[in-house]
Design an enzyme around this catalytic site. Structure first.
Site: not given
Ligand code: 13P
Length: 291
Positions: A50, A82-83, A218, A238
């Site tokens: 991230s 990520d994101h 998760t 995950v």
């Protein structure tokens, strides 16, 4: 093989009905553990960071380590951002050597989400072989700096999903279907399988074009994971699970060895515990032997 973007490996996964594990890492030990396990299991792999760890560890340093590990690995490996809510930082990571970028403009109105996603997609494609993930609807919980309250979490509208992928030209797509980041408050979170099926049908019904991503791995029960994979989820994210393993193993080791001052032994304990967790996920997602 080795250094690849996400799209290619996910098209294969979608067609063959398994999912590639996309594992969030926050340090080098985790990265090595994830790669080593995927190599042992002959499984394709997506390593994710991230935004915060990618800034803290430096995106260019991460990309260099990724390149070194992936070039000598006999499996396809992708490095994914990520994101990321910042278009400029998406471009920075594309420049640094990430091979898949997620622009997360899902909190914006549809038109602005499309505009930002298209901008990142155009940039990444102009640089070469970098694929782009976009999201529509929002996944609740906390992932790094992106925090979304459950009641804000709007599920993805299937018709808008089709419009989004067509207008952005995005390579892989994350529809919000009720999964959440972090630990679920209940054992059986309410997931909208029908919505997932509908979105898959609208986008990929005439042949696989845009692989679908499941966020919030998760805490999902194994039968739920298998169902989401059977409905077309081919990238399975995950993160929290691995953070817990890292912290719990470190805490456990240090508590039991208060008279020892050898950080390498903590690293070995963490690496082994992460490897066991990755093995579990690869088995569950059905990606073993698919590299
Ligand atoms: P979890 O932290 O719930 O595993 O979610 C990971 C994720 O979706 C990262 O994008």
């Amino acid at each position: 093989m080795s250094l690849v973007n996400a799209k290619e490996m996910l098209l294969k996964a979608t067609e063959e009905k398994y999912a590639v594990g996309a594992f969030n890492i926050t340090n080098l030990i985790q990265m090595e553990a994830v790669v080593e396990t995927a190599v042992n299991k002959k499984a394709p792999l997506i390593i994710q960071t991230s935004v915060a760890p990618s800034k803290f560890l430096r995106s260019d340093v991460l990309a260099t380590i990724y390149r070194t590990l992936a070039e000598s690995a006999p499996i396809p490996i992708c490095l994914h951002l990520d994101h990321c809510t910042d278009v400029d930082y998406c471009k920075t990571c594309a420049d640094a050597g990430y091979t898949n970028i997620m622009i997360d403009a899902s909190k914006q109105v549809l038109e602005e989400n499309i505009r930002q996603t298209k901008e990142v997609r155009d940039y990444c494609h102009s640089k070469g072989d970098i694929s782009v993930e976009g999201e529509l609807g929002t996944v609740s919980g906390v992932e790094d700096q992106v925090k979304v309250a459950e009641d804000e979490a709007a599920l993805c509208d299937p018709e808008q999903a089709l419009q989004f992928v067509e207008e952005t030209g995005v390579d892989i797509f994350a529809p919000a279907i009720g999964t959440a980041h972090g630990v679920y408050k209940t054992k059986n979170p309410k997931l909208d399988f029908d919505r997932m099926e509908k979105i898959y049908g609208l986008i990929n019904g005439q042949g696989v074009r845009i692989p679908l991503v499941v966020h919030g791995g998760t805490g999902l029960q194994p039968d739920v994971v298998r169902k989401l994979v059977s409905l077309g989820g081919s990238k399975f994210n995950v993160s929290t699970d691995l953070k817990h393993v890292l912290i719990d193993t470190t805490y456990g080791y240090v508590s039991e060895h208060r008279d020892e001052f050898n950080p390498g032994k903590i690293d070995i304990a963490v690496k082994e515990a992460i490897m066991a967790k990755i093995e579990y996920w690869i088995g569950l997602l059905g990606s073993e032997g698919k590299a």
